[in-house]
Scaffold this motif. Sequence first.
Motif, short mmCIF file in Angstrom:
data_model
loop_
_atom_site.label_atom_id
_atom_site.label_comp_id
_atom_site.label_asym_id
_atom_site.label_seq_id
_atom_site.Cartn_x
_atom_site.Cartn_y
_atom_site.Cartn_z
N ASP A 14 8.12 6.49 0.13
CA ASP A 14 7.39 6.49 1.40
C ASP A 14 8.17 5.82 2.54
OD1 ASP A 14 5.35 7.60 -0.05
OD2 ASP A 14 4.11 5.78 -0.13
N TRP A 15 9.36 5.32 2.24
CA TRP A 15 10.09 4.59 3.26
C TRP A 15 10.44 5.40 4.50
CZ3 TRP A 15 10.77 -0.06 4.97
CH2 TRP A 15 11.78 -0.29 5.92
N PRO A 16 10.89 6.65 4.40
CA PRO A 16 11.25 7.38 5.62
C PRO A 16 10.13 7.40 6.66
CG PRO A 16 12.13 8.54 3.74
CD PRO A 16 11.25 7.45 3.19
N ASP A 63 0.81 -1.21 0.00
CA ASP A 63 0.00 0.00 0.00
C ASP A 63 0.85 1.27 0.00
OD1 ASP A 63 -2.31 -1.52 0.07
OD2 ASP A 63 -2.55 -1.36 2.25
N HIS A 64 2.15 1.11 0.11
CA HIS A 64 3.05 2.26 0.18
C HIS A 64 4.05 2.21 -0.97
CE1 HIS A 64 1.76 3.26 4.34
NE2 HIS A 64 1.52 1.96 4.37
N HIS A 65 4.47 3.38 -1.40
CA HIS A 65 5.45 3.44 -2.49
C HIS A 65 6.85 3.39 -1.87
CE1 HIS A 65 6.74 4.43 -6.61
NE2 HIS A 65 7.76 5.01 -5.99
N LEU A 66 7.40 2.19 -1.84
CA LEU A 66 8.75 2.00 -1.32
C LEU A 66 9.70 1.89 -2.50
CD1 LEU A 66 7.98 -0.63 1.47
CD2 LEU A 66 7.85 1.88 1.59
N ALA A 67 10.43 2.95 -2.74
CA ALA A 67 11.31 2.98 -3.91
C ALA A 67 12.40 1.92 -3.78
CB ALA A 67 11.94 4.37 -4.04
N PRO A 68 12.85 1.36 -4.89
CA PRO A 68 13.96 0.39 -4.82
C PRO A 68 15.24 1.09 -4.41
CG PRO A 68 13.43 0.90 -7.10
CD PRO A 68 12.37 1.55 -6.26
N GLY A 69 16.07 0.38 -3.66
CA GLY A 69 17.34 0.95 -3.23
C GLY A 69 17.68 0.58 -1.82
N VAL A 70 18.87 0.92 -1.40
CA VAL A 70 19.35 0.58 -0.06
C VAL A 70 19.88 1.82 0.67
CG1 VAL A 70 19.82 -1.86 -0.50
CG2 VAL A 70 21.56 -0.15 -1.06
N GLN A 71 19.22 2.95 0.42
CA GLN A 71 19.52 4.18 1.13
C GLN A 71 18.30 4.58 1.96
OE1 GLN A 71 22.54 5.46 1.15
NE2 GLN A 71 23.29 4.00 -0.39
N PRO A 72 18.49 5.28 3.08
CA PRO A 72 17.35 5.63 3.93
C PRO A 72 16.27 6.45 3.24
CG PRO A 72 19.41 5.91 5.13
CD PRO A 72 19.79 5.63 3.71
N ASP A 73 16.65 7.29 2.28
CA ASP A 73 15.67 8.09 1.54
C ASP A 73 16.10 8.13 0.08
OD1 ASP A 73 13.94 9.91 0.43
OD2 ASP A 73 14.21 11.45 1.99
N MET A 74 15.39 7.40 -0.75
CA MET A 74 15.80 7.28 -2.14
C MET A 74 15.47 8.50 -2.97
SD MET A 74 17.59 4.61 -2.32
CE MET A 74 17.85 4.77 -4.08
N THR A 75 14.71 9.47 -2.44
CA THR A 75 14.51 10.72 -3.17
C THR A 75 15.80 11.52 -3.23
OG1 THR A 75 13.77 11.95 -1.20
CG2 THR A 75 12.08 10.83 -2.52
N GLU A 76 16.73 11.20 -2.34
CA GLU A 76 18.04 11.85 -2.37
C GLU A 76 18.97 11.17 -3.37
OE1 GLU A 76 19.44 11.75 1.62
OE2 GLU A 76 17.86 13.06 2.39
N HIS A 77 18.45 10.11 -4.01
CA HIS A 77 19.27 9.35 -4.96
C HIS A 77 18.50 9.11 -6.25
CE1 HIS A 77 22.35 8.48 -1.88
NE2 HIS A 77 21.31 8.48 -1.06
N GLY A 78 17.65 10.06 -6.62
CA GLY A 78 17.01 10.03 -7.93
C GLY A 78 15.56 9.59 -7.97
N ALA A 79 15.03 9.02 -6.90
CA ALA A 79 13.63 8.57 -6.91
C ALA A 79 12.70 9.77 -6.80
CB ALA A 79 13.36 7.62 -5.76
#
Length: 236
Positions: free
Chosen positions: A72-74, A52-68
């Motif tokens: 919703d992960w934070p 139900d949540h948009h969990l971007a792929p990646g292994v960083q705490p906030d993937m919006t800081e890495h191009g996403a």
Amino acid sequence: MTGPDVDGLRALFVNCTLTPSPGRSHTAGLMAMSTAIMAANGVRVDEVRAVDHHLAPGVQPDMTEHGAERDDWPAFYERVRVADILVLGTPIWLGEKSSVCTRVVERLYGNSGELNDAGQSSYYGKVGGVIVTGNEDGIKHVAMNVLYSLQHLGYVIPPQADAGWIGEAGPGPSYLDEGSGGPQNDFTRRNTTIMSWNLMHLAAMLRAAGGIPSHGNDRNAWAAGARFDHPNPEYR
């Protein structure tokens, strides 16, 4: 004698079904057995479907800081952070945990570098378990994979920390389907109960002990030069 007081503990159940809410989830059906036991004993239970949540792929705490564009992960992680108990629930697909479960584990990994006040992984002092459902064999395989991942990140795994139910091989009724026998299966009911209590007992023991002692696992102390009896301290 029931052991340590479990009242006030927090438990987060992450359902890694592929079915978005409000669709029926057989994994949720089995998880409900465990959540009921914990809630009846004063544990504050939080339940969430990861899909139900948009969990971007990646292994960083906030993937919006890495191009996403969105992640919703934070906010999701805040629910993980405050939980003393984490239970991942997943169906079996092609003999493996769901892709959603893999995504959750990857995102948990992204926060494993965060340290607590004792210089340990932020997951230290927390306990983990897994619940598995499906129509093919593979409960133990999936449990091994998930529980290994959780302990590697810092979670403590109590004895018998997994429970599951599978129907007969091939197409057939799933856990909540009429006539499946799943909710009435004594083996599954027993194992789910044992798992729930072992998670609560160990979480309460860790709470009472103030977590795991930091001697030997304090990353900050290691970085400052402590070697905790390593036989070759000159190798830095």
